[in-house]
Design a protein around this motif. Structure first.
Motif, PDB file in Angstrom:
ATOM      1  N   GLU A  79      35.343   7.908  31.437  1.00 52.36           N
ATOM      2  CA  GLU A  79      35.857   6.613  32.770  1.00 52.36           C
ATOM      3  C   GLU A  79      35.491   5.301  32.155  1.00 52.36           C
ATOM      4  N   ASN A  80      34.606   5.093  31.243  1.00 51.34           N
ATOM      5  CA  ASN A  80      34.006   3.758  30.745  1.00 51.34           C
ATOM      6  C   ASN A  80      34.434   3.494  29.305  1.00 51.34           C
ATOM      7  N   SER A  82      36.573   2.465  26.160  1.00 50.10           N
ATOM      8  CA  SER A  82      37.299   1.348  25.848  1.00 50.10           C
ATOM      9  C   SER A  82      39.056   1.636  25.876  1.00 50.10           C
ATOM     10  N   THR A  84      40.117   3.802  28.055  1.00 50.34           N
ATOM     11  CA  THR A  84      40.397   3.973  29.407  1.00 50.34           C
ATOM     12  C   THR A  84      40.550   2.726  30.139  1.00 50.34           C
ATOM     13  N   LYS A  85      39.556   1.675  29.662  1.00 45.66           N
ATOM     14  CA  LYS A  85      39.657   0.385  30.148  1.00 45.66           C
ATOM     15  C   LYS A  85      41.025  -0.378  29.706  1.00 45.66           C
ATOM     16  N   ARG A  86      41.609  -0.094  28.673  1.00 47.79           N
ATOM     17  CA  ARG A  86      42.764  -0.610  28.015  1.00 47.79           C
ATOM     18  C   ARG A  86      43.999  -0.108  29.098  1.00 47.79           C
ATOM     19  N   LYS A  88      43.694   1.037  32.166  1.00 50.42           N
ATOM     20  CA  LYS A  88      43.638   0.530  33.422  1.00 50.42           C
ATOM     21  C   LYS A  88      44.266  -0.895  33.409  1.00 50.42           C
ATOM     22  N   ARG A  89      43.997  -1.674  32.567  1.00 51.62           N
ATOM     23  CA  ARG A  89      44.435  -3.122  32.483  1.00 51.62           C
ATOM     24  C   ARG A  89      45.715  -3.035  32.078  1.00 51.62           C
ATOM     25  N   PRO A  95      41.104   3.954  39.664  1.00 47.39           N
ATOM     26  CA  PRO A  95      39.867   4.798  39.176  1.00 47.39           C
ATOM     27  C   PRO A  95      40.091   6.278  39.253  1.00 47.39           C
TER      28      PRO A  95
END
Length: 206
Positions: A79-80, A82, A84-86, A88-89, A95
């Motif tokens: 979930e955390n 990089s 996954t963050k890309r 999400k953005r 989530p």
């Protein structure tokens, strides 16, 4: 020896049509028994290992679902991370789209057979999902327009590419995406083909 074995990590450079006689040793799995049956599922499951080279395939899978209003979850990623963050953005993902923690693909699919309409991914993921009876959407990093559902009719020709369409040639008609046909769900059950060609027990028998 009177045979050749082709194993390559540069599948997109191989012209299989003109290669001549060759023997590919595919990955083997513990095929088990099919567990999936259609019971009105609408959600797709996208499974991927956490690697940079998977990013464009993940994007294409998300876009395939989004353009068809198919709800989806993504499994196999932290979930955390990089990546996954890309994602999400880029797609404003909630989530709860991400299945929490690492998963054992076979066990996860067996436990959740009544939740998902099909599984999207490449390679080993589709061997395990296909062996469990799930319809399988083979991804490509060329975009959402280069996908194909594996069927009893085209699964054999995709063995040589290791169930990967990373760099499909334009002449390959099977890479053009087609939506799942609910009246022909039996065609998407490739479990017999996988047990025959990819099962560890079958390999040991031979």
């Amino acid at each position: 020896m009177n045979y050749r074995i082709v194993i390559s990590d540069r599948l997109f450079t191989i012209d299989y049509a003109n290669l001549g006689y060759h023997l590919t040793l595919p990955n083997g799995i513990d095929a088990g028994v099919p567990v999936w049956n259609y019971c009105g599922q609408r959600k797709a499951l996208i499974i991927s290992r956490l690697q940079k080279d998977k990013f464009m395939r993940l994007c294409a899978a998300i876009e395939f679902c989004a353009t068809r209003n198919i709800p989806f979850e993504i499994a196999g990623m932290s979930e955390n991370s990089s990546m996954t963050k890309r994602l999400k953005r880029r797609y404003t993902l909630r989530p709860d789209v991400f299945a929490p923690g690492a998963i054992n693909t076979r066990e996860f699919l067996k436990k959740n057979a009544d939740r998902y309409l099909f599984v999207a991914g490449v390679g080993q993921v589709l061997l395990e999902a296909g062996a469990a009876g799930f319809p399988c959407l083979l991804a490509s990093n060329k975009g959402a327009e280069y996908f194909t559902f594996l069927t009893r009719h085209n699964v054999r020709e995709n063995y040589g590419r290791n169930l990967t369409l990373a760099h499909p040639a334009e002449r390959h008609t099977n890479v053009r995406v087609s939506d799942i046909e609910f009246g022909q769900l039996d065609d998407y059950d490739i479990s017999d083909a996988i047990r025959k060609n990819f099962s560890f027990s079958k390999c040991f028998e031979e």
